[in-house]
Design an enzyme around this catalytic site. Sequence first.
Site, PDB file in Angstrom:
ATOM      1  N   HIS A 200       0.816  -1.212   0.000  1.00 49.88           N
ATOM      2  CA  HIS A 200       0.000   0.000   0.000  1.00 49.88           C
ATOM      3  C   HIS A 200       0.856   1.272   0.000  1.00 49.88           C
ATOM      4  CE1 HIS A 200       0.850   0.679   4.312  1.00 49.88           C
ATOM      5  NE2 HIS A 200       0.797  -0.634   4.396  1.00 49.88           N
ATOM      6  N   ASP A 201       0.395   2.260  -0.746  1.00 45.98           N
ATOM      7  CA  ASP A 201       0.975   3.606  -0.765  1.00 45.98           C
ATOM      8  C   ASP A 201       2.369   3.677  -1.376  1.00 45.98           C
ATOM      9  OD1 ASP A 201      -1.190   5.123   0.788  1.00 45.98           O
ATOM     10  OD2 ASP A 201      -0.678   3.526   2.197  1.00 45.98           O
TER      11      ASP A 201
ATOM     12  N   GLY B 298       5.048  -1.042   2.759  1.00 46.38           N
ATOM     13  CA  GLY B 298       4.229   0.133   2.490  1.00 46.38           C
ATOM     14  C   GLY B 298       5.023   1.417   2.403  1.00 46.38           C
TER      15      GLY B 298
END
Length: 266
Positions: free
Chosen positions: A118-119, A136
Site C-alpha cells: 500500500h501507498d 508500504g
Amino acid sequence: MISPKAHIHPEAQIGKNVRIDPFAVVDGKVTVGDGTHIMSGAKILDYSIIGKNCRIFPNATIGGIPQDLKFEGEETTVEIGDGTTIRECVTVNRGTRDKWKTLVGKNCLLMAYCHIAHDCIIGDHVIIANAVQLAGHVEIGDYANIGGLAAAIQFSKIGAHTYIAGSSEIIKDVPPYIKAGRVPLSYAGVNSIGLQRRGFSSEKINSIMEIYRIIYLRGFNISQAIECINTTVPDSEEKTEILNFIHNSKKGILKLASKDAIEENV
C-alpha cells in the site's frame, strides 16, 4: 477479444481493443485502458485503474486491500501506468489514508512474484526483478532497477537511475544515480553504464561522480560534504536532485562499505 469464460462485472469500464482471457476476473469499480491484455487467472479488483497497452500475466492480483491493520475500508486506488508489464503472481495493493493510492508508473516491468504494498509510489521505466518485496510507503524514482529477492522496509526511498543488487535488504535510503550492493547494503559507485545507456553526457556523469566522491570518499560527514558540493561543484539538475534527496531523507542514506564488509564479500 474478451473471452466469454472471463468474469467481467457489467459496470467495469473497458477500453478499446482490450483482450481478456478465460478465467480472468475484472470487478465493477475498475477502469482498463485501450489495448491492454489481461491474461488467464489474473484478478483486477475494485478501485484499480489500468492504463493503456499494459500486459497483466496469469495469476497477478491488482487492487487487493492493504495488509495494514489501520485500513478501514476507505476508497483508495491502485493506478498502473501505460505500457507497464506485470508478470505472473505479482500483487499490487491499494493505498491507505496516507497517500490514498498506490502508483506504478509508465513502461515499468514488475517480474514474477513481486509484492507492491500500500501507498508505494513507483516512477516510470522502473524494473523490479523476481520476488522483490516492497513494504508500504516505499518510493522509487524513474529508471531504477532492483535485483531479484531484494526487500525494502516501510518508507524507504530509492532514487532515480539506481541499480540495486539482488537479495539486498534496503533499510536506508538509496540516493539517485548510484549502484548499491554488498551486505549490509552499501554504496558501490555511480551507475555510469546505466546513465550512458540513457543518454547522459560524459560531462554530466563526471559531475555526478565528483559529487559522490565528495560524499563517500573524502572523509567528510554529510554536512561537510554538502557544503563542499555547494562550493565546488557547478550547479546542475543532477546536483539539485541529489542534494534534495539527501535533505529530504528521514532514514539517512546508505553508507560506504566498511573494509571488513568488502573483505567478507570478496
